[in-house]
Enzyme design. Sequence first.
Site, PDB file in Angstrom:
ATOM      1  N   HIS A 167      23.039  22.279  61.882  1.00  0.00           N
ATOM      2  CA  HIS A 167      22.073  23.401  62.599  1.00  0.00           C
ATOM      3  C   HIS A 167      22.024  23.277  64.063  1.00  0.00           C
ATOM      4  O   HIS A 167      21.358  22.918  64.649  1.00  0.00           O
ATOM      5  CB  HIS A 167      20.863  23.023  61.932  1.00  0.00           C
ATOM      6  CG  HIS A 167      19.727  24.052  62.059  1.00  0.00           C
ATOM      7  ND1 HIS A 167      19.168  24.511  63.306  1.00  0.00           N
ATOM      8  CD2 HIS A 167      18.651  24.702  61.052  1.00  0.00           C
ATOM      9  CE1 HIS A 167      18.217  25.213  63.266  1.00  0.00           C
ATOM     10  NE2 HIS A 167      17.931  25.438  61.938  1.00  0.00           N
ATOM     11  N   GLU A 270      24.906  28.256  62.955  1.00  0.00           N
ATOM     12  CA  GLU A 270      24.929  26.883  61.912  1.00  0.00           C
ATOM     13  C   GLU A 270      26.107  27.004  60.911  1.00  0.00           C
ATOM     14  O   GLU A 270      25.949  28.100  60.180  1.00  0.00           O
ATOM     15  CB  GLU A 270      23.489  26.944  61.256  1.00  0.00           C
ATOM     16  CG  GLU A 270      22.462  26.795  62.226  1.00  0.00           C
ATOM     17  CD  GLU A 270      21.075  27.124  61.626  1.00  0.00           C
ATOM     18  OE1 GLU A 270      20.932  26.702  60.290  1.00  0.00           O
ATOM     19  OE2 GLU A 270      20.300  27.771  62.134  1.00  0.00           O
TER      20      GLU A 270
HETATM   21  O1  TA6 Z   1      18.258  27.886  60.368  1.00  0.00           O
HETATM   22  C1  TA6 Z   1      17.039  28.792  60.464  1.00  0.00           C
HETATM   23  C2  TA6 Z   1      15.778  28.292  59.899  1.00  0.00           C
HETATM   24  O2  TA6 Z   1      16.163  27.970  58.293  1.00  0.00           O
HETATM   25  C3  TA6 Z   1      14.730  29.024  60.090  1.00  0.00           C
HETATM   26  O3  TA6 Z   1      14.192  29.525  59.249  1.00  0.00           O
HETATM   27  C4  TA6 Z   1      13.847  27.986  60.679  1.00  0.00           C
HETATM   28  O4  TA6 Z   1      12.843  27.636  59.732  1.00  0.00           O
HETATM   29  C5  TA6 Z   1      14.752  27.055  61.548  1.00  0.00           C
HETATM   30  O5  TA6 Z   1      15.603  26.794  60.406  1.00  0.00           O
HETATM   31  C6  TA6 Z   1      14.307  25.732  61.720  1.00  0.00           C
HETATM   32  O6  TA6 Z   1      13.600  24.939  60.715  1.00  0.00           O
HETATM   33  P1  TA6 Z   1      12.871  23.569  61.202  1.00  0.00           P
HETATM   34  O7  TA6 Z   1      12.504  22.991  59.636  1.00  0.00           O
HETATM   35  O8  TA6 Z   1      13.871  22.661  61.907  1.00  0.00           O
HETATM   36  O9  TA6 Z   1      11.493  23.887  61.991  1.00  0.00           O
END
Ligand code: TA6
Length: 296
Positions: A167, A270
Site C-alpha cells: 500500500h 498499490e
Molecule cells: O487502499 C485504499 C484504502 O482501502 C482506502 O479505502 C482507505 O481505507 C485506505 O485504504 C487506508 O486504509 P487504512 O486502514 O490504512 O486507514
Amino acid sequence: MDIAALKDKLNAPHVELSQLAAGYPVIDVNNTFASARIALHGAHVMSFQPHGQAPLLWCSKAAIFKESKPIRGGIPICWPWFGNHADIGKPAHGFARNQFWQLHSVEENAKHETEIVLALTDNEISRKLWPHVFKLIVTIVVGPVLTVRLETINTDDVELSITAALHSYIKIGDIENIEVLGFEQSHYQDKLMDDILFLQSGSVRFNSELDRIYLDTTADVIIKDDDNSREVRVAKAGSYSTVLWNPWIEKSATMNDFEENGYRNMVCVEAANTAERAVVIKPGETHTLETVISIA
Ligand code: TA6
C-alpha cells in the site's frame, strides 16, 4: 525485544538500528544509493530517498508508533485480506501490518545494495483472526530503486485464499499538480460509488477524494509530478489489481494520524490482489507480490 540480538543481525555497512519508542526498533540505511528507514513493526518501509532526490515515500508527521497500530504512510503490508473484513471486529487490511516481525538478516548484496529480510509466522493473535498456519517473508532491497517483495508460503495443509496489497504512499509536490498514467483502457471499481465498474480513458487527475481498484492490470504506473519536476514509476509483479487512492480533505481529517493537509502531498499506488481476483495458494506453494518504486 532484545535490541542487542537484533544488532547482531546487522551484517552490512551503512546500517544502524535504533528505537522510535521503547521496544519499537527501526533500521536506518544510508548506503551509496539512498537512505531508507524500515520498522520491524509491520516490516514497514517508512521512507526511501535516493541521494540527490526528494523523498519518494510520504509518511505522516502524525504517525503513531505503537504495537497494533499501522504506520500512516510508507508501505503498509495489507495481508491476508485487503480492505474491510466482513467481520467488523477484524482489522481493516489484515493483521500483518499490526505486528512486530522477526528480523531475519541485513546483508549487502553483490551490487552493494542493502537487503533486509523479515519474517512473520502464524501466532496466537493471527490464528484468532485467520485460522491458518503460514510463513511470510518480506525482502526489502535499498538500491538505486526500492524493491519490496512479499512471499506468502503456505505451510498449512489446506489451500489459502488471500487478498493483499503493498500500500505505497508516494510523496508528491501537490495532488492537484500530478497526472497518473498507466490505467488507460483499464476497468476500475469506484469504491466511492458502490464499486460500480468504469472504463478509464486517458490519465488520472485529482480534484476530490478518489478510491479506485483498477482490475486485470499488470502495467507500470507513472506519476508525473510537476512540482518536483520528475516522474515516479511504480512497477509490480504477482499483482493483478492496482489501487489508486487519495483521501482528500474530509476523509483525511477523520484520521488522527494523518497530518493536517497531508493529503496534498501523497498519492497511494498499490500493487494488489483484491477480492475480484484473490490468490489461491496450494499447500507447500509460495506466492510472491512485489513492487518496485523508482524515478522513471
Ligand atoms: O487502499 C485504499 C484504502 O482501502 C482506502 O479505502 C482507505 O481505507 C485506505 O485504504 C487506508 O486504509 P487504512 O486502514 O490504512 O486507514
